[in-house]
Design a protein around this motif. Structure first.
Motif, PDB file in Angstrom:
ATOM      1  N   THR A 128      25.854 -88.653  85.904  1.00 18.34           N
ATOM      2  CA  THR A 128      26.417 -87.679  84.953  1.00 18.34           C
ATOM      3  C   THR A 128      25.423 -87.314  83.856  1.00 18.34           C
ATOM      4  O   THR A 128      25.829 -86.905  82.760  1.00 18.34           O
ATOM      5  CB  THR A 128      27.706 -88.231  84.321  1.00 18.34           C
ATOM      6  OG1 THR A 128      27.413 -89.492  83.680  1.00 18.34           O
ATOM      7  CG2 THR A 128      28.776 -88.437  85.372  1.00 18.34           C
ATOM      8  N   ILE A 129      24.125 -87.473  84.136  1.00 18.07           N
ATOM      9  CA  ILE A 129      23.100 -87.153  83.127  1.00 18.07           C
ATOM     10  C   ILE A 129      23.243 -85.718  82.626  1.00 18.07           C
ATOM     11  O   ILE A 129      23.129 -85.437  81.425  1.00 18.07           O
ATOM     12  CB  ILE A 129      21.689 -87.382  83.705  1.00 18.07           C
ATOM     13  CG1 ILE A 129      21.431 -88.893  83.848  1.00 18.07           C
ATOM     14  CG2 ILE A 129      20.627 -86.739  82.827  1.00 18.07           C
ATOM     15  CD1 ILE A 129      20.111 -89.216  84.504  1.00 18.07           C
ATOM     16  N   ARG A 130      23.501 -84.785  83.525  1.00 15.64           N
ATOM     17  CA  ARG A 130      23.604 -83.374  83.137  1.00 15.64           C
ATOM     18  C   ARG A 130      25.021 -82.959  82.772  1.00 15.64           C
ATOM     19  O   ARG A 130      25.275 -81.789  82.506  1.00 15.64           O
ATOM     20  CB  ARG A 130      23.094 -82.499  84.272  1.00 15.64           C
ATOM     21  CG  ARG A 130      21.615 -82.731  84.598  1.00 15.64           C
ATOM     22  CD  ARG A 130      21.160 -81.791  85.684  1.00 15.64           C
ATOM     23  NE  ARG A 130      19.750 -81.981  86.016  1.00 15.64           N
ATOM     24  CZ  ARG A 130      19.089 -81.278  86.936  1.00 15.64           C
ATOM     25  NH1 ARG A 130      19.731 -80.308  87.609  1.00 15.64           N
ATOM     26  NH2 ARG A 130      17.821 -81.512  87.178  1.00 15.64           N
ATOM     27  N   PHE A 131      25.936 -83.907  82.797  1.00 19.33           N
ATOM     28  CA  PHE A 131      27.343 -83.583  82.520  1.00 19.33           C
ATOM     29  C   PHE A 131      27.888 -84.565  81.479  1.00 19.33           C
ATOM     30  O   PHE A 131      28.668 -85.477  81.816  1.00 19.33           O
ATOM     31  CB  PHE A 131      28.170 -83.641  83.802  1.00 19.33           C
ATOM     32  CG  PHE A 131      27.591 -82.843  84.938  1.00 19.33           C
ATOM     33  CD1 PHE A 131      27.786 -81.470  85.014  1.00 19.33           C
ATOM     34  CD2 PHE A 131      26.826 -83.471  85.915  1.00 19.33           C
ATOM     35  CE1 PHE A 131      27.252 -80.739  86.060  1.00 19.33           C
ATOM     36  CE2 PHE A 131      26.291 -82.739  86.971  1.00 19.33           C
ATOM     37  CZ  PHE A 131      26.485 -81.380  87.038  1.00 19.33           C
ATOM     38  N   PRO A 132      27.483 -84.425  80.228  1.00 20.57           N
ATOM     39  CA  PRO A 132      27.893 -85.386  79.188  1.00 20.57           C
ATOM     40  C   PRO A 132      29.404 -85.487  79.015  1.00 20.57           C
ATOM     41  O   PRO A 132      29.922 -86.567  78.724  1.00 20.57           O
ATOM     42  CB  PRO A 132      27.212 -84.849  77.918  1.00 20.57           C
ATOM     43  CG  PRO A 132      26.895 -83.416  78.222  1.00 20.57           C
ATOM     44  CD  PRO A 132      26.616 -83.368  79.689  1.00 20.57           C
ATOM     45  N   PHE A 133      30.104 -84.374  79.197  1.00 19.50           N
ATOM     46  CA  PHE A 133      31.561 -84.425  79.033  1.00 19.50           C
ATOM     47  C   PHE A 133      32.191 -85.296  80.122  1.00 19.50           C
ATOM     48  O   PHE A 133      33.061 -86.130  79.853  1.00 19.50           O
ATOM     49  CB  PHE A 133      32.149 -83.014  79.067  1.00 19.50           C
ATOM     50  CG  PHE A 133      33.646 -82.977  78.902  1.00 19.50           C
ATOM     51  CD1 PHE A 133      34.221 -83.278  77.676  1.00 19.50           C
ATOM     52  CD2 PHE A 133      34.472 -82.667  79.970  1.00 19.50           C
ATOM     53  CE1 PHE A 133      35.599 -83.263  77.518  1.00 19.50           C
ATOM     54  CE2 PHE A 133      35.850 -82.640  79.825  1.00 19.50           C
ATOM     55  CZ  PHE A 133      36.416 -82.944  78.586  1.00 19.50           C
ATOM     56  N   ILE A 134      31.725 -85.096  81.372  1.00 15.95           N
ATOM     57  CA  ILE A 134      32.231 -85.918  82.481  1.00 15.95           C
ATOM     58  C   ILE A 134      31.853 -87.382  82.269  1.00 15.95           C
ATOM     59  O   ILE A 134      32.626 -88.297  82.590  1.00 15.95           O
ATOM     60  CB  ILE A 134      31.678 -85.404  83.821  1.00 15.95           C
ATOM     61  CG1 ILE A 134      32.207 -83.990  84.094  1.00 15.95           C
ATOM     62  CG2 ILE A 134      32.046 -86.338  84.963  1.00 15.95           C
ATOM     63  CD1 ILE A 134      31.670 -83.374  85.366  1.00 15.95           C
ATOM     64  N   LYS A 135      30.658 -87.611  81.718  1.00 16.49           N
ATOM     65  CA  LYS A 135      30.222 -88.984  81.439  1.00 16.49           C
ATOM     66  C   LYS A 135      31.176 -89.664  80.467  1.00 16.49           C
ATOM     67  O   LYS A 135      31.590 -90.811  80.699  1.00 16.49           O
ATOM     68  CB  LYS A 135      28.810 -88.983  80.869  1.00 16.49           C
ATOM     69  CG  LYS A 135      28.307 -90.370  80.468  1.00 16.49           C
ATOM     70  CD  LYS A 135      26.893 -90.314  79.942  1.00 16.49           C
ATOM     71  CE  LYS A 135      26.806 -89.514  78.667  1.00 16.49           C
ATOM     72  NZ  LYS A 135      25.437 -89.475  78.135  1.00 16.49           N
ATOM     73  N   ARG A 136      31.545 -88.967  79.410  1.00 17.29           N
ATOM     74  CA  ARG A 136      32.446 -89.561  78.422  1.00 17.29           C
ATOM     75  C   ARG A 136      33.804 -89.869  79.049  1.00 17.29           C
ATOM     76  O   ARG A 136      34.384 -90.937  78.802  1.00 17.29           O
ATOM     77  CB  ARG A 136      32.596 -88.621  77.222  1.00 17.29           C
ATOM     78  CG  ARG A 136      31.351 -88.563  76.327  1.00 17.29           C
ATOM     79  CD  ARG A 136      31.674 -87.892  75.006  1.00 17.29           C
ATOM     80  NE  ARG A 136      31.942 -86.468  75.191  1.00 17.29           N
ATOM     81  CZ  ARG A 136      31.008 -85.527  75.120  1.00 17.29           C
ATOM     82  NH1 ARG A 136      29.739 -85.862  74.889  1.00 17.29           N
ATOM     83  NH2 ARG A 136      31.311 -84.253  75.277  1.00 17.29           N
ATOM     84  N   ILE A 137      34.305 -88.922  79.846  1.00 14.45           N
ATOM     85  CA  ILE A 137      35.591 -89.161  80.513  1.00 14.45           C
ATOM     86  C   ILE A 137      35.493 -90.360  81.461  1.00 14.45           C
ATOM     87  O   ILE A 137      36.372 -91.226  81.512  1.00 14.45           O
ATOM     88  CB  ILE A 137      36.043 -87.911  81.276  1.00 14.45           C
ATOM     89  CG1 ILE A 137      36.363 -86.774  80.295  1.00 14.45           C
ATOM     90  CG2 ILE A 137      37.259 -88.223  82.146  1.00 14.45           C
ATOM     91  CD1 ILE A 137      36.747 -85.477  80.963  1.00 14.45           C
ATOM     92  N   GLY A 138      34.382 -90.414  82.225  1.00 14.70           N
ATOM     93  CA  GLY A 138      34.193 -91.507  83.166  1.00 14.70           C
ATOM     94  C   GLY A 138      34.126 -92.852  82.480  1.00 14.70           C
ATOM     95  O   GLY A 138      34.715 -93.833  82.963  1.00 14.70           O
ATOM     96  N   LEU A 139      33.437 -92.930  81.351  1.00 12.18           N
ATOM     97  CA  LEU A 139      33.339 -94.197  80.628  1.00 12.18           C
ATOM     98  C   LEU A 139      34.696 -94.626  80.081  1.00 12.18           C
ATOM     99  O   LEU A 139      35.041 -95.813  80.105  1.00 12.18           O
ATOM    100  CB  LEU A 139      32.327 -94.064  79.482  1.00 12.18           C
ATOM    101  CG  LEU A 139      30.851 -93.969  79.893  1.00 12.18           C
ATOM    102  CD1 LEU A 139      29.974 -93.720  78.677  1.00 12.18           C
ATOM    103  CD2 LEU A 139      30.411 -95.244  80.623  1.00 12.18           C
ATOM    104  N   VAL A 140      35.455 -93.653  79.583  1.00 13.31           N
ATOM    105  CA  VAL A 140      36.797 -93.977  79.075  1.00 13.31           C
ATOM    106  C   VAL A 140      37.685 -94.497  80.202  1.00 13.31           C
ATOM    107  O   VAL A 140      38.406 -95.496  80.038  1.00 13.31           O
ATOM    108  CB  VAL A 140      37.430 -92.746  78.401  1.00 13.31           C
ATOM    109  CG1 VAL A 140      38.911 -92.999  78.110  1.00 13.31           C
ATOM    110  CG2 VAL A 140      36.694 -92.400  77.121  1.00 13.31           C
ATOM    111  N   LEU A 141      37.630 -93.830  81.369  1.00 10.13           N
ATOM    112  CA  LEU A 141      38.447 -94.269  82.502  1.00 10.13           C
ATOM    113  C   LEU A 141      38.023 -95.646  82.988  1.00 10.13           C
ATOM    114  O   LEU A 141      38.875 -96.485  83.315  1.00 10.13           O
ATOM    115  CB  LEU A 141      38.343 -93.246  83.640  1.00 10.13           C
ATOM    116  CG  LEU A 141      38.993 -91.885  83.386  1.00 10.13           C
ATOM    117  CD1 LEU A 141      38.747 -90.950  84.565  1.00 10.13           C
ATOM    118  CD2 LEU A 141      40.495 -92.039  83.136  1.00 10.13           C
ATOM    119  N   LEU A 142      36.701 -95.878  83.051  1.00  8.52           N
ATOM    120  CA  LEU A 142      36.212 -97.199  83.471  1.00  8.52           C
ATOM    121  C   LEU A 142      36.659 -98.286  82.502  1.00  8.52           C
ATOM    122  O   LEU A 142      37.099 -99.364  82.918  1.00  8.52           O
ATOM    123  CB  LEU A 142      34.687 -97.184  83.563  1.00  8.52           C
ATOM    124  CG  LEU A 142      34.060 -96.820  84.904  1.00  8.52           C
ATOM    125  CD1 LEU A 142      32.537 -96.888  84.798  1.00  8.52           C
ATOM    126  CD2 LEU A 142      34.558 -97.732  86.022  1.00  8.52           C
TER     127      LEU A 142
END
Length: 223
Positions: free
Chosen positions: A78-92
Protein backbone atom coordinates in the motif's frame (compact mmCIF):
# COMPACT_ATOMS: atom_id res chain seq x y z
CA UNK A 1 -8.66 -20.99 20.57
CA UNK A 2 -5.19 -22.19 19.65
CA UNK A 3 -2.72 -20.37 21.87
CA UNK A 4 -0.48 -19.73 18.83
CA UNK A 5 -3.15 -17.34 17.54
CA UNK A 6 -2.38 -15.14 20.53
CA UNK A 7 1.27 -14.91 19.51
CA UNK A 8 0.22 -14.15 15.92
CA UNK A 9 -1.99 -11.34 17.19
CA UNK A 10 0.79 -10.07 19.44
CA UNK A 11 3.11 -10.08 16.42
CA UNK A 12 0.66 -7.99 14.39
CA UNK A 13 0.41 -5.42 17.17
CA UNK A 14 4.20 -5.48 17.57
CA UNK A 15 4.56 -4.91 13.82
CA UNK A 16 2.26 -1.90 13.97
CA UNK A 17 4.30 -0.69 16.93
CA UNK A 18 7.53 -1.08 14.93
CA UNK A 19 5.96 0.93 12.12
CA UNK A 20 5.03 3.69 14.55
CA UNK A 21 8.59 3.67 15.92
CA UNK A 22 9.96 4.48 12.48
CA UNK A 23 8.22 7.84 12.72
CA UNK A 24 9.84 8.39 16.11
CA UNK A 25 13.25 7.67 14.54
CA UNK A 26 12.69 10.01 11.61
CA UNK A 27 9.75 11.41 9.70
CA UNK A 28 11.91 11.59 6.57
CA UNK A 29 12.13 7.81 6.09
CA UNK A 30 10.42 6.73 2.87
CA UNK A 31 7.42 4.37 3.01
CA UNK A 32 9.47 1.64 1.32
CA UNK A 33 12.19 1.78 3.95
CA UNK A 34 9.58 1.78 6.70
CA UNK A 35 8.14 -1.48 5.36
CA UNK A 36 11.66 -2.92 5.01
CA UNK A 37 12.49 -1.99 8.60
CA UNK A 38 9.37 -3.77 9.85
CA UNK A 39 10.17 -6.75 7.62
CA UNK A 40 13.72 -6.79 8.97
CA UNK A 41 12.36 -7.03 12.51
CA UNK A 42 10.22 -9.99 11.42
CA UNK A 43 13.20 -11.77 9.84
CA UNK A 44 15.39 -11.19 12.91
CA UNK A 45 12.73 -12.57 15.25
CA UNK A 46 12.14 -15.57 12.98
CA UNK A 47 15.85 -16.38 12.88
CA UNK A 48 16.07 -16.00 16.66
CA UNK A 49 13.12 -18.36 17.14
CA UNK A 50 14.91 -20.99 15.05
CA UNK A 51 18.60 -20.52 15.86
CA UNK A 52 18.57 -19.19 19.42
CA UNK A 53 15.41 -20.66 20.95
CA UNK A 54 14.58 -23.62 18.73
CA UNK A 55 12.20 -26.55 19.21
CA UNK A 56 8.69 -26.14 20.57
CA UNK A 57 9.76 -23.12 22.62
CA UNK A 58 10.64 -21.24 19.44
CA UNK A 59 7.35 -21.85 17.62
CA UNK A 60 5.36 -19.11 19.43
CA UNK A 61 8.02 -16.54 18.57
CA UNK A 62 7.94 -17.78 14.98
CA UNK A 63 4.21 -16.95 14.91
CA UNK A 64 5.00 -13.52 16.32
CA UNK A 65 7.46 -13.05 13.45
CA UNK A 66 4.72 -14.02 11.00
CA UNK A 67 2.44 -11.38 12.52
CA UNK A 68 5.12 -8.71 12.13
CA UNK A 69 5.71 -9.91 8.57
CA UNK A 70 2.02 -9.51 7.75
CA UNK A 71 2.25 -5.83 8.72
CA UNK A 72 5.39 -5.44 6.58
CA UNK A 73 3.67 -6.95 3.54
CA UNK A 74 0.65 -4.68 4.01
CA UNK A 75 2.91 -1.64 4.19
CA UNK A 76 4.77 -2.70 1.04
CA UNK A 77 1.58 -3.32 -0.95
CA UNK A 78 0.00 0.00 0.00
CA UNK A 79 2.99 2.33 -0.51
CA UNK A 80 1.10 4.29 -3.18
CA UNK A 81 -2.24 4.08 -1.38
CA UNK A 82 -1.85 5.75 2.04
CA UNK A 83 -5.59 5.81 2.67
CA UNK A 84 -5.87 2.04 2.08
CA UNK A 85 -2.79 1.56 4.28
CA UNK A 86 -4.43 3.37 7.18
CA UNK A 87 -7.63 1.36 6.79
CA UNK A 88 -5.62 -1.87 6.57
CA UNK A 89 -3.65 -1.11 9.72
CA UNK A 90 -6.83 -0.27 11.63
CA UNK A 91 -8.47 -3.52 10.49
CA UNK A 92 -5.36 -5.55 11.37
CA UNK A 93 -5.15 -3.95 14.80
CA UNK A 94 -8.84 -4.61 15.42
CA UNK A 95 -8.54 -8.25 14.32
CA UNK A 96 -5.47 -8.79 16.50
CA UNK A 97 -7.20 -7.18 19.46
CA UNK A 98 -10.20 -9.42 18.95
CA UNK A 99 -7.96 -12.49 18.93
CA UNK A 100 -6.47 -11.40 22.23
CA UNK A 101 -9.73 -10.64 24.05
CA UNK A 102 -11.83 -13.51 22.66
CA UNK A 103 -10.51 -16.04 25.22
CA UNK A 104 -11.61 -13.70 28.00
CA UNK A 105 -15.03 -13.14 26.46
CA UNK A 106 -15.43 -16.89 25.90
CA UNK A 107 -14.64 -17.65 29.52
CA UNK A 108 -11.35 -19.43 28.92
CA UNK A 109 -10.57 -21.67 31.87
CA UNK A 110 -8.00 -20.57 34.40
CA UNK A 111 -5.70 -23.27 35.72
CA UNK A 112 -2.80 -23.81 38.03
CA UNK A 113 -0.30 -26.62 38.42
CA UNK A 114 -0.59 -28.34 41.79
CA UNK A 115 2.44 -29.04 43.93
CA UNK A 116 2.88 -32.79 44.02
CA UNK A 117 4.41 -32.53 47.48
CA UNK A 118 1.48 -30.51 48.82
CA UNK A 119 3.61 -27.62 50.06
CA UNK A 120 1.45 -24.92 48.46
CA UNK A 121 -1.76 -25.99 50.15
CA UNK A 122 -3.55 -27.10 46.97
CA UNK A 123 -2.81 -30.81 46.91
CA UNK A 124 -5.00 -32.61 49.45
CA UNK A 125 -4.48 -36.06 50.89
CA UNK A 126 -6.49 -37.83 48.17
CA UNK A 127 -4.27 -36.43 45.44
CA UNK A 128 -1.17 -37.26 47.43
CA UNK A 129 -2.40 -40.84 47.66
CA UNK A 130 -3.12 -40.85 43.92
CA UNK A 131 0.37 -39.60 43.16
CA UNK A 132 1.97 -42.26 45.38
CA UNK A 133 -0.13 -44.96 43.67
CA UNK A 134 0.99 -43.79 40.22
CA UNK A 135 4.62 -43.96 41.26
CA UNK A 136 4.14 -47.50 42.56
CA UNK A 137 2.31 -48.57 39.41
CA UNK A 138 4.46 -46.84 36.81
CA UNK A 139 2.73 -48.49 33.86
CA UNK A 140 -0.41 -46.35 34.29
CA UNK A 141 -0.77 -43.84 31.45
CA UNK A 142 -3.66 -41.39 31.08
CA UNK A 143 -5.66 -38.91 33.13
CA UNK A 144 -8.14 -39.06 35.98
CA UNK A 145 -10.52 -36.45 37.40
CA UNK A 146 -10.56 -35.41 41.05
CA UNK A 147 -12.04 -32.76 43.29
CA UNK A 148 -9.63 -30.84 45.47
CA UNK A 149 -10.37 -29.41 48.88
CA UNK A 150 -11.47 -26.01 47.51
CA UNK A 151 -14.20 -27.75 45.50
CA UNK A 152 -12.46 -27.18 42.18
CA UNK A 153 -11.87 -30.00 39.71
CA UNK A 154 -8.38 -31.32 39.08
CA UNK A 155 -6.79 -33.44 36.37
CA UNK A 156 -4.04 -35.91 37.24
CA UNK A 157 -2.09 -36.96 34.14
CA UNK A 158 0.63 -39.60 34.04
CA UNK A 159 2.80 -40.60 31.07
CA UNK A 160 3.73 -44.15 32.07
CA UNK A 161 7.13 -45.70 32.71
CA UNK A 162 8.07 -45.55 29.00
CA UNK A 163 8.45 -41.78 29.46
CA UNK A 164 10.61 -42.04 32.59
CA UNK A 165 13.04 -39.13 32.76
CA UNK A 166 10.52 -36.71 31.24
CA UNK A 167 8.56 -33.83 32.67
CA UNK A 168 5.26 -32.13 31.80
CA UNK A 169 4.11 -28.55 31.50
CA UNK A 170 0.74 -27.05 30.64
CA UNK A 171 0.65 -25.20 27.31
CA UNK A 172 -3.01 -24.21 27.19
CA UNK A 173 -6.38 -24.86 28.82
CA UNK A 174 -9.52 -23.64 27.10
CA UNK A 175 -13.26 -24.09 27.01
CA UNK A 176 -15.15 -24.22 23.73
CA UNK A 177 -18.87 -24.94 23.74
CA UNK A 178 -19.22 -28.08 25.89
CA UNK A 179 -15.57 -29.15 25.65
CA UNK A 180 -12.51 -28.54 27.81
CA UNK A 181 -9.22 -29.03 25.97
CA UNK A 182 -6.00 -29.34 27.97
CA UNK A 183 -2.78 -29.18 25.99
CA UNK A 184 0.48 -30.21 27.64
CA UNK A 185 4.05 -30.54 26.51
CA UNK A 186 6.32 -33.41 27.54
CA UNK A 187 10.07 -33.03 27.44
CA UNK A 188 13.13 -34.89 28.69
CA UNK A 189 14.75 -33.30 31.74
CA UNK A 190 16.16 -36.22 33.71
CA UNK A 191 13.22 -36.38 36.13
CA UNK A 192 13.57 -39.03 38.83
CA UNK A 193 9.85 -39.89 38.81
CA UNK A 194 9.11 -43.52 38.02
CA UNK A 195 5.92 -42.34 36.33
CA UNK A 196 6.05 -38.71 35.10
CA UNK A 197 2.95 -36.99 36.47
CA UNK A 198 1.35 -33.56 36.52
CA UNK A 199 -1.61 -32.34 38.57
CA UNK A 200 -3.68 -29.47 37.19
CA UNK A 201 -6.28 -27.54 39.16
CA UNK A 202 -9.03 -25.82 37.16
CA UNK A 203 -11.88 -23.41 37.70
CA UNK A 204 -14.24 -25.69 35.80
CA UNK A 205 -14.46 -28.71 33.51
CA UNK A 206 -16.91 -29.17 30.66
CA UNK A 207 -18.67 -32.45 29.92
CA UNK A 208 -16.26 -33.45 27.12
CA UNK A 209 -12.60 -33.46 28.11
CA UNK A 210 -9.63 -33.75 25.77
CA UNK A 211 -6.11 -34.06 27.14
CA UNK A 212 -3.47 -33.90 24.42
CA UNK A 213 0.25 -33.36 23.96
CA UNK A 214 1.75 -30.85 21.57
CA UNK A 215 3.18 -33.79 19.60
CA UNK A 216 -0.37 -34.99 18.83
CA UNK A 217 -0.63 -37.67 21.53
CA UNK A 218 -4.12 -37.87 23.03
CA UNK A 219 -4.24 -39.34 26.52
CA UNK A 220 -7.04 -41.71 27.58
CA UNK A 221 -9.27 -41.28 30.59
CA UNK A 222 -8.55 -43.79 33.34
CA UNK A 223 -11.35 -45.77 34.95
Amino acid sequence: MNYLNLFLAAGILAGIGCYAMTYYISKLISPLYRSLMVGGAAVMLLLASIALIGGWDGIPFGFMAIGIGIVSVLLALTIRFPFIKRIGLVLLAGWAGLLLVTPLLAGETNYWVLDKQGTDGYTDSSLSSEYDALQRNASVRGYSIHTISEGNPAIVLSLGEVMKGSNLEVVNVENENNRTTITVRSFANGSSEANPTIMIGLNELKEEIIVTDTDGTRYPKLD
